[in-house]
Design a protein around this motif. Structure first.
Motif, PDB file in Angstrom:
ATOM      1  N   SER A   5       0.827  -1.206   0.000  1.00 25.77           N
ATOM      2  CA  SER A   5       0.000   0.000   0.000  1.00 25.77           C
ATOM      3  C   SER A   5       0.861   1.255   0.000  1.00 25.77           C
ATOM      4  O   SER A   5       0.591   2.206  -0.738  1.00 25.77           O
ATOM      5  CB  SER A   5      -0.935   0.004   1.207  1.00 25.77           C
ATOM      6  OG  SER A   5      -1.823   1.103   1.143  1.00 25.77           O
ATOM      7  N   GLN A   9       0.827   4.014  -2.845  1.00 21.84           N
ATOM      8  CA  GLN A   9       0.443   5.374  -2.473  1.00 21.84           C
ATOM      9  C   GLN A   9       1.491   6.388  -2.924  1.00 21.84           C
ATOM     10  O   GLN A   9       1.137   7.461  -3.408  1.00 21.84           O
ATOM     11  CB  GLN A   9       0.215   5.467  -0.965  1.00 21.84           C
ATOM     12  CG  GLN A   9      -1.074   4.805  -0.536  1.00 21.84           C
ATOM     13  CD  GLN A   9      -1.164   4.619   0.960  1.00 21.84           C
ATOM     14  OE1 GLN A   9      -1.320   3.502   1.426  1.00 21.84           O
ATOM     15  NE2 GLN A   9      -1.053   5.700   1.705  1.00 21.84           N
ATOM     16  N   VAL A  57      -3.607  10.343  -0.820  1.00 25.07           N
ATOM     17  CA  VAL A  57      -2.895   9.056  -0.784  1.00 25.07           C
ATOM     18  C   VAL A  57      -1.515   9.190  -0.159  1.00 25.07           C
ATOM     19  O   VAL A  57      -1.050   8.270   0.510  1.00 25.07           O
ATOM     20  CB  VAL A  57      -2.825   8.335  -2.153  1.00 25.07           C
ATOM     21  CG1 VAL A  57      -4.200   7.933  -2.632  1.00 25.07           C
ATOM     22  CG2 VAL A  57      -2.080   9.125  -3.186  1.00 25.07           C
ATOM     23  N   GLY A  60      -2.050   9.494   3.407  1.00 25.16           N
ATOM     24  CA  GLY A  60      -2.541   8.192   3.840  1.00 25.16           C
ATOM     25  C   GLY A  60      -1.451   7.231   4.280  1.00 25.16           C
ATOM     26  O   GLY A  60      -1.744   6.202   4.881  1.00 25.16           O
ATOM     27  N   ILE A  61      -0.213   7.556   3.995  1.00 27.85           N
ATOM     28  CA  ILE A  61       0.893   6.740   4.498  1.00 27.85           C
ATOM     29  C   ILE A  61       0.871   6.749   6.021  1.00 27.85           C
ATOM     30  O   ILE A  61       1.196   5.755   6.663  1.00 27.85           O
ATOM     31  CB  ILE A  61       2.250   7.242   3.946  1.00 27.85           C
ATOM     32  CG1 ILE A  61       2.294   7.022   2.424  1.00 27.85           C
ATOM     33  CG2 ILE A  61       3.422   6.575   4.640  1.00 27.85           C
ATOM     34  CD1 ILE A  61       3.450   7.706   1.719  1.00 27.85           C
ATOM     35  N   GLU A  64      -4.580   5.775   7.532  1.00 26.36           N
ATOM     36  CA  GLU A  64      -5.222   4.845   6.599  1.00 26.36           C
ATOM     37  C   GLU A  64      -6.559   5.354   6.060  1.00 26.36           C
ATOM     38  O   GLU A  64      -6.935   5.034   4.934  1.00 26.36           O
ATOM     39  CB  GLU A  64      -5.397   3.478   7.265  1.00 26.36           C
ATOM     40  CG  GLU A  64      -4.085   2.773   7.511  1.00 26.36           C
ATOM     41  CD  GLU A  64      -4.248   1.434   8.216  1.00 26.36           C
ATOM     42  OE1 GLU A  64      -5.392   1.051   8.547  1.00 26.36           O
ATOM     43  OE2 GLU A  64      -3.215   0.782   8.426  1.00 26.36           O
ATOM     44  N   ALA A  67      -5.859   7.402   3.109  1.00 21.24           N
ATOM     45  CA  ALA A  67      -5.462   6.534   1.993  1.00 21.24           C
ATOM     46  C   ALA A  67      -6.696   5.955   1.310  1.00 21.24           C
ATOM     47  O   ALA A  67      -6.782   5.919   0.077  1.00 21.24           O
ATOM     48  CB  ALA A  67      -4.550   5.415   2.482  1.00 21.24           C
ATOM     49  N   VAL A 108      -5.366   0.240  -3.361  1.00 21.79           N
ATOM     50  CA  VAL A 108      -5.160   1.087  -2.179  1.00 21.79           C
ATOM     51  C   VAL A 108      -6.456   1.205  -1.391  1.00 21.79           C
ATOM     52  O   VAL A 108      -6.454   1.103  -0.154  1.00 21.79           O
ATOM     53  CB  VAL A 108      -4.623   2.488  -2.586  1.00 21.79           C
ATOM     54  CG1 VAL A 108      -4.661   3.461  -1.414  1.00 21.79           C
ATOM     55  CG2 VAL A 108      -3.208   2.370  -3.142  1.00 21.79           C
ATOM     56  N   ASN A 112      -7.032  -0.404   2.503  1.00 19.04           N
ATOM     57  CA  ASN A 112      -7.312   0.539   3.602  1.00 19.04           C
ATOM     58  C   ASN A 112      -8.798   0.690   3.891  1.00 19.04           C
ATOM     59  O   ASN A 112      -9.179   1.544   4.691  1.00 19.04           O
ATOM     60  CB  ASN A 112      -6.705   1.910   3.247  1.00 19.04           C
ATOM     61  CG  ASN A 112      -5.205   1.840   3.147  1.00 19.04           C
ATOM     62  OD1 ASN A 112      -4.514   1.752   4.142  1.00 19.04           O
ATOM     63  ND2 ASN A 112      -4.691   1.829   1.924  1.00 19.04           N
TER      64      ASN A 112
END
Length: 118
Positions: A5, A9, A57, A60-61, A64, A67, A108, A112
Motif C-alpha cells: 500500500s 500510495q 494518498v 494516507g501513508i 489509513e 489513503a 489502495v 485501507n
C-alpha cells in the motif's frame, strides 16, 4: 498498513501530483480537453481533484482513512477518464493508463477500506 500500500500510495501520489498539475496549463492538456468536448473549467476542476487525490494518498501513508478516501477519489476519477475515452471512441490502448491507475487506486482502497468511515 502494508508495504504494498505504501509503495502504491507513493507512486499514485507522485503521478497524480504530476498529472493534476499538468492540467493547469499544459498546452497538450488544453487541446486534449477540447478534443474530449469538455470546457476549460472542467480541466481545472479535474486537475484540482487529481491534486487532492495525490495529497490524500500521500498523507494516507500515516493515516489509513486518508489513503482509503484518496483511493476512492482515484477510482471515481479514472472511471470518468475511461468513459471519456469510450465517448470519443479512442482505441483500447489509449485507455490503458486510466485502467492501470483505476486498478492501483482500487488496491489502495481495498487495503485501507477497514478504516474508511462514510
Amino acid at each position: 498498513m502494508t508495504i504494498l500500500s505504501i509503495i502504491l500510495q507513493v507512486l499514485l501520489g507522485v503521478g497524480f501530483l504530476m498529472f493534476g498539475s499538468m492540467k493547469f496549463g499544459s498546452k497538450q492538456m488544453v487541446e486534449g480537453f477540447k478534443t474530449y468536448g469538455y470546457p476549460g473549467w472542467f480541466r481545472i476542476f479535474t486537475g484540482l481533484v487529481e491534486v487532492v487525490a495525490a495529497v490524500l494518498v500521500i498523507a494516507g501513508i500515516w493515516n489509513e482513512t486518508l489513503a482509503a478516501w484518496g483511493g476512492l477519489v482515484i477510482v471515481v476519477t479514472m472511471i470518468g477518464a475511461i468513459f471519456t475515452h469510450i465517448k470519443i471512441k479512442d482505441p483500447a490502448k489509449a485507455m490503458m493508463m486510466p485502467i492501470i491507475l483505476l486498478v492501483l487506486g482500487l488496491v489502495v482502497l481495498i487495503i485501507n477500506f477497514g478504516s474508511l468511515s462514510l
